[in-house]
Design a protein around this motif. Structure first.
Motif, PDB file in Angstrom:
ATOM      1  N   ARG A  46     -22.184   3.216   6.442  1.00 53.45           N
ATOM      2  CA  ARG A  46     -22.960   2.915   5.245  1.00 53.45           C
ATOM      3  C   ARG A  46     -22.092   3.009   4.000  1.00 53.45           C
ATOM      4  O   ARG A  46     -22.143   2.170   3.114  1.00 53.45           O
ATOM      5  N   ALA A  47     -21.281   4.064   3.913  1.00 54.28           N
ATOM      6  CA  ALA A  47     -20.402   4.241   2.758  1.00 54.28           C
ATOM      7  C   ALA A  47     -19.406   3.085   2.651  1.00 54.28           C
ATOM      8  O   ALA A  47     -19.175   2.562   1.557  1.00 54.28           O
ATOM      9  N   ALA A  48     -18.850   2.666   3.769  1.00 56.43           N
ATOM     10  CA  ALA A  48     -17.900   1.549   3.757  1.00 56.43           C
ATOM     11  C   ALA A  48     -18.585   0.258   3.313  1.00 56.43           C
ATOM     12  O   ALA A  48     -18.027  -0.517   2.525  1.00 56.43           O
ATOM     13  N   GLY A  87     -32.462  14.081  -1.941  1.00 53.79           N
ATOM     14  CA  GLY A  87     -31.105  14.634  -1.969  1.00 53.79           C
ATOM     15  C   GLY A  87     -30.177  13.895  -1.038  1.00 53.79           C
ATOM     16  O   GLY A  87     -29.015  13.627  -1.377  1.00 53.79           O
ATOM     17  N   LEU A  88     -30.685  13.542   0.143  1.00 57.10           N
ATOM     18  CA  LEU A  88     -29.881  12.797   1.100  1.00 57.10           C
ATOM     19  C   LEU A  88     -29.505  11.433   0.544  1.00 57.10           C
ATOM     20  O   LEU A  88     -28.353  11.003   0.640  1.00 57.10           O
ATOM     21  N   ALA A  89     -30.465  10.735  -0.063  1.00 53.51           N
ATOM     22  CA  ALA A  89     -30.192   9.419  -0.646  1.00 53.51           C
ATOM     23  C   ALA A  89     -29.138   9.505  -1.743  1.00 53.51           C
ATOM     24  O   ALA A  89     -28.207   8.698  -1.793  1.00 53.51           O
ATOM     25  N   LEU A  90     -29.273  10.505  -2.600  1.00 51.56           N
ATOM     26  CA  LEU A  90     -28.292  10.671  -3.680  1.00 51.56           C
ATOM     27  C   LEU A  90     -26.896  10.952  -3.120  1.00 51.56           C
ATOM     28  O   LEU A  90     -25.894  10.422  -3.617  1.00 51.56           O
ATOM     29  N   LEU A  91     -26.830  11.751  -2.063  1.00 54.01           N
ATOM     30  CA  LEU A  91     -25.552  12.039  -1.427  1.00 54.01           C
ATOM     31  C   LEU A  91     -24.953  10.778  -0.810  1.00 54.01           C
ATOM     32  O   LEU A  91     -23.763  10.497  -0.975  1.00 54.01           O
ATOM     33  N   LEU A  92     -25.767  10.015  -0.118  1.00 59.37           N
ATOM     34  CA  LEU A  92     -25.271   8.781   0.498  1.00 59.37           C
ATOM     35  C   LEU A  92     -24.771   7.796  -0.560  1.00 59.37           C
ATOM     36  O   LEU A  92     -23.718   7.163  -0.384  1.00 59.37           O
ATOM     37  N   LEU A  93     -25.513   7.677  -1.648  1.00 58.51           N
ATOM     38  CA  LEU A  93     -25.080   6.770  -2.720  1.00 58.51           C
ATOM     39  C   LEU A  93     -23.758   7.250  -3.326  1.00 58.51           C
ATOM     40  O   LEU A  93     -22.871   6.440  -3.605  1.00 58.51           O
ATOM     41  N   GLU A  94     -23.626   8.543  -3.504  1.00 55.91           N
ATOM     42  CA  GLU A  94     -22.382   9.096  -4.044  1.00 55.91           C
ATOM     43  C   GLU A  94     -21.213   8.830  -3.100  1.00 55.91           C
ATOM     44  O   GLU A  94     -20.114   8.464  -3.535  1.00 55.91           O
TER      45      GLU A  94
END
Length: 98
Positions: A46-48, A87-94
């Motif tokens: 997802r990050a990539a 919190g999980l969504a914000l972490l994934l976006l970061e």
């Protein structure tokens, strides 16, 4: 002297949990390890993908961050997973930004 020996042994021996016996091999831990492995892989993918998306937006001269889309992601995670999902969504976006 005996106290010094016990302290020295405690420093070299691995810590053990004395409260409960080790769980049986079929207690589900293996399934959790498998799920964690899959989650880690998905988070990396997802990050990539998000980094590719950001690069494509920049190449078009657009802002790297699309706030409306990020807000929709946070809302979706919040609806599905409640407060921890936010919190999980914000972490994934970061993670996808960097």
């Amino acid at each position: 002297m005996e106290t010094a020996k016990r302290e020295a042994a405690a420093e070299t021996e691995p810590a053990t949990c004395t409260g409960a016996p080790d769980p049986a091999p079929d207690d589900g831990r293996g399934r959790l390890v498998d799920l964690d492995t899959q989650i880690i892989d998905l988070v990396r993918r997802r990050a990539a993908e998000q980094r590719r998306f950001v690069a494509a937006r920049r190449a078009l001269g657009r802002p790297a961050t699309e706030l409306a889309w990020e807000n929709a992601v946070v809302l979706r995670y919040g609806e599905e997973l409640r407060r921890p999902g936010v919190g999980l969504a914000l972490l994934l976006l970061e993670m996808g930004r960097g």
